[in-house]
Design a protein around this motif. Structure first.
Motif, PDB file in Angstrom:
ATOM      1  N   ARG A  70      28.809 -48.886 -26.644  1.00  0.00           N
ATOM      2  CA  ARG A  70      29.582 -50.125 -26.597  1.00  0.00           C
ATOM      3  C   ARG A  70      28.676 -51.253 -26.111  1.00  0.00           C
ATOM      4  N   ARG A  71      28.761 -52.407 -26.737  1.00  0.00           N
ATOM      5  CA  ARG A  71      27.828 -53.506 -26.429  1.00  0.00           C
ATOM      6  C   ARG A  71      28.565 -54.733 -25.924  1.00  0.00           C
ATOM      7  N   GLN A  72      27.980 -55.375 -24.929  1.00  0.00           N
ATOM      8  CA  GLN A  72      28.514 -56.643 -24.445  1.00  0.00           C
ATOM      9  C   GLN A  72      27.419 -57.696 -24.499  1.00  0.00           C
ATOM     10  N   MET A 145      37.807 -63.504 -20.814  1.00  0.00           N
ATOM     11  CA  MET A 145      37.770 -62.080 -21.136  1.00  0.00           C
ATOM     12  C   MET A 145      38.956 -61.346 -20.525  1.00  0.00           C
ATOM     13  N   ALA A 186      32.132 -60.517 -31.877  1.00  0.00           N
ATOM     14  CA  ALA A 186      33.004 -59.499 -31.283  1.00  0.00           C
ATOM     15  C   ALA A 186      32.385 -58.935 -30.007  1.00  0.00           C
ATOM     16  N   ASP A 187      31.081 -58.673 -30.048  1.00  0.00           N
ATOM     17  CA  ASP A 187      30.409 -58.128 -28.866  1.00  0.00           C
ATOM     18  C   ASP A 187      30.344 -59.150 -27.739  1.00  0.00           C
ATOM     19  N   GLY A 190      34.344 -59.220 -26.497  1.00  0.00           N
ATOM     20  CA  GLY A 190      35.044 -57.984 -26.185  1.00  0.00           C
ATOM     21  C   GLY A 190      36.096 -57.622 -27.212  1.00  0.00           C
ATOM     22  N   LEU A 191      35.778 -57.835 -28.488  1.00  0.00           N
ATOM     23  CA  LEU A 191      36.708 -57.511 -29.576  1.00  0.00           C
ATOM     24  C   LEU A 191      35.975 -56.625 -30.583  1.00  0.00           C
TER      25      LEU A 191
ATOM     26  N   GLN B  72      43.411 -65.033 -13.023  1.00  0.00           N
ATOM     27  CA  GLN B  72      42.188 -64.230 -12.993  1.00  0.00           C
ATOM     28  C   GLN B  72      41.531 -64.380 -11.635  1.00  0.00           C
ATOM     29  N   LEU B 142      31.443 -58.857 -16.289  1.00  0.00           N
ATOM     30  CA  LEU B 142      31.748 -59.271 -17.657  1.00  0.00           C
ATOM     31  C   LEU B 142      31.727 -58.070 -18.601  1.00  0.00           C
ATOM     32  N   ARG B 143      30.731 -57.236 -18.454  1.00  0.00           N
ATOM     33  CA  ARG B 143      30.642 -56.047 -19.283  1.00  0.00           C
ATOM     34  C   ARG B 143      31.844 -55.139 -19.057  1.00  0.00           C
ATOM     35  N   MET B 145      34.809 -56.077 -18.042  1.00  0.00           N
ATOM     36  CA  MET B 145      36.001 -56.713 -18.596  1.00  0.00           C
ATOM     37  C   MET B 145      36.038 -56.619 -20.113  1.00  0.00           C
ATOM     38  N   GLY B 146      34.872 -56.752 -20.724  1.00  0.00           N
ATOM     39  CA  GLY B 146      34.832 -56.801 -22.178  1.00  0.00           C
ATOM     40  C   GLY B 146      34.890 -55.454 -22.834  1.00  0.00           C
ATOM     41  N   ARG B 147      34.295 -54.453 -22.205  1.00  0.00           N
ATOM     42  CA  ARG B 147      34.086 -53.199 -22.926  1.00  0.00           C
ATOM     43  C   ARG B 147      34.586 -51.942 -22.248  1.00  0.00           C
TER      44      ARG B 147
END
Lengths: 245, 245
Positions: A70-72, A145, A186-187, A190-191, B72, B142-143, B145-147
DNA sequence: CGTGCCATTGATTATCCTCAAGAAGAGTGG
DNA sequence: CCACTCTTCTTGAGGATAATCAATGGCACG
């Protein structure tokens, strides 16, 4: 963006008047330059003892992966940006740097900062302020996010990009080039690429934006600002407390 | 944590040896102190011209709301932390500060930083480094939260909290007090109170953690680190490039 | 003229949210 | 000491947003 004046100087001059001595010190950041093709990995997360870069031309981004892939994407870099600033605090790089398109970077060593801190308090304050302003920007992204829908996230990203581009391109109006593909977007948000596609289409159908050949046009900026409660963190900073020149 | 040596000095001393002159300058940050009850709003986002605070006792957090009320939480503050640092770059506060429990804070003005930047390059470098390190921490969040899934997010939060608390409480093992309620945890991780409850129960059933009277015990730290790819950003920083004393 | 990348579309699934109600505990006032 | 309220956590049912999987078409490039 520049022959004599660099994009870095252009970007910093937006906030304070730089003395000749300041410009001279900043010029050491851009002594050398290197070009990279689009889609190149410039350095990996975990590498040691890295250099910083000033972006001279082209877009790039920094990302981290989870072990399962998984990538951010964490930061999108434009001309005039300093890449790798956060990593100065640590011994190892925390993100991987990849070009979006053909890019020209100016590498410089961490130790160049040492000189600034010792001899240029006003410039030090500016660098500190930029680091702190970037924290505020990260906080804004965090809110997006954590609490925004996909639709709001994309609107937010577009507003953020255009606000940043306006700093160095004062002539820009409501249209800008977006060289990233939907998987990368998307990355960043977060989609998934699929859902980015679907959401872009809805935004277009609702008349908020228009797309053509890699360009995005913001049709209803006010409405999008209201939708996302967007705040421009780039236009101005508080320099009132800075040491005098 | 402190009578003679403040928590701020304790926290900073973890990274560099401070001279007496440094300590003296930092002491100006903690000249005055104010106490607040739990659940108090200390300042609102958008307020002008604010002071910074050093936390002396108790937990607090900073948050932002969307216009429709979605919240948040952006940063959780512990003793020794400096609150409001990112806002130094801007004219207005970006977040609202609220206490979790009874808290004691030391307010000081922005201009105190000016003195540091002019006269203490080494301390300036440390402050800059902390600002940059905090950026790296935001990137990690952030990572998450996103992934990350809800399960991973909570595991990540617990690891992050215990890593931070260990800096100022070297005696701490695997158990710590978590005074935040599940609604607040949800607002920090971008979830809902209901789902936080359900996820906590699953973590407990799976033997990763245990909970009793507001305390959390980490039962399988290694496994949780693997699950979240957790990196401790607090234990060490790169001070090698700092100006000499 | 293949090949590969990218955007799009549709069908199905899952994670997490919403709504609602109940239980446990702390604090308050009579 | 006992209602009473308030807050927090828990539990369950149903629903929505976004993910996954899979296939198609357009376009650039060699």
């Amino acid at each position: 963006m520049g022959h004599e004046s660099s994009c870095l100087v252009a970007k910093l001059s937006h906030y304070v008047t730089l003395t000749d001595a300041d410009r001279e010190k900043l010029a050491t950041f851009e002594k050398t330059e290197r070009s990279f093709a689009g889609g190149t990995e410039i350095h990996q997360g975990g590498d040691e003892n890295r250099e910083l870069y000033v972006v001279k031309r082209g877009w790039a981004f920094s990302y981290t992966d989870l072990p399962d892939g998984r990538r951010q994407i964490v930061k999108i870099h434009h001309p005039g940006d300093v890449i790798g600033f956060p990593d100065v605090a640590l011994k190892h790089t925390t993100t991987t740097l990849r070009t979006v398109e053909d890019v020209c970077l100016c590498p410089f060593p961490k130790s160049a900062l040492d000189l600034i801190l010792r001899e240029a308090p006003r410039l030090s304050a500016l660098l500190l302020s930029i680091a702190l302003r970037d924290q505020v920007v990260f906080i804004d992204v965090l809110r997006a996010m954590g609490r925004m829908s996909a639709r709001e996230k994309i609107a937010y990203m577009l507003l953020d990009l255009i606000a940043r581009l306006r700093i160095t391109n004062p002539g820009m109006t409501d249209t800008f080039r977006l060289p990233m593909n939907q998987g990368q977007i998307a990355d960043y948000l977060g989609l998934t690429n699929v859902y980015v596609s679907k959401t872009f289409i809805r935004l277009e159908q609702d008349g908020l934006i228009r797309r053509h050949d890699g360009y995005v046009q913001i049709l209803a900026e006010e409405q999008m600002i209201a939708l996302t409660d967007f705040q421009d963190r780039y236009a101005q900073m508080d320099t009132s407390w800075f040491p005098q020149a």
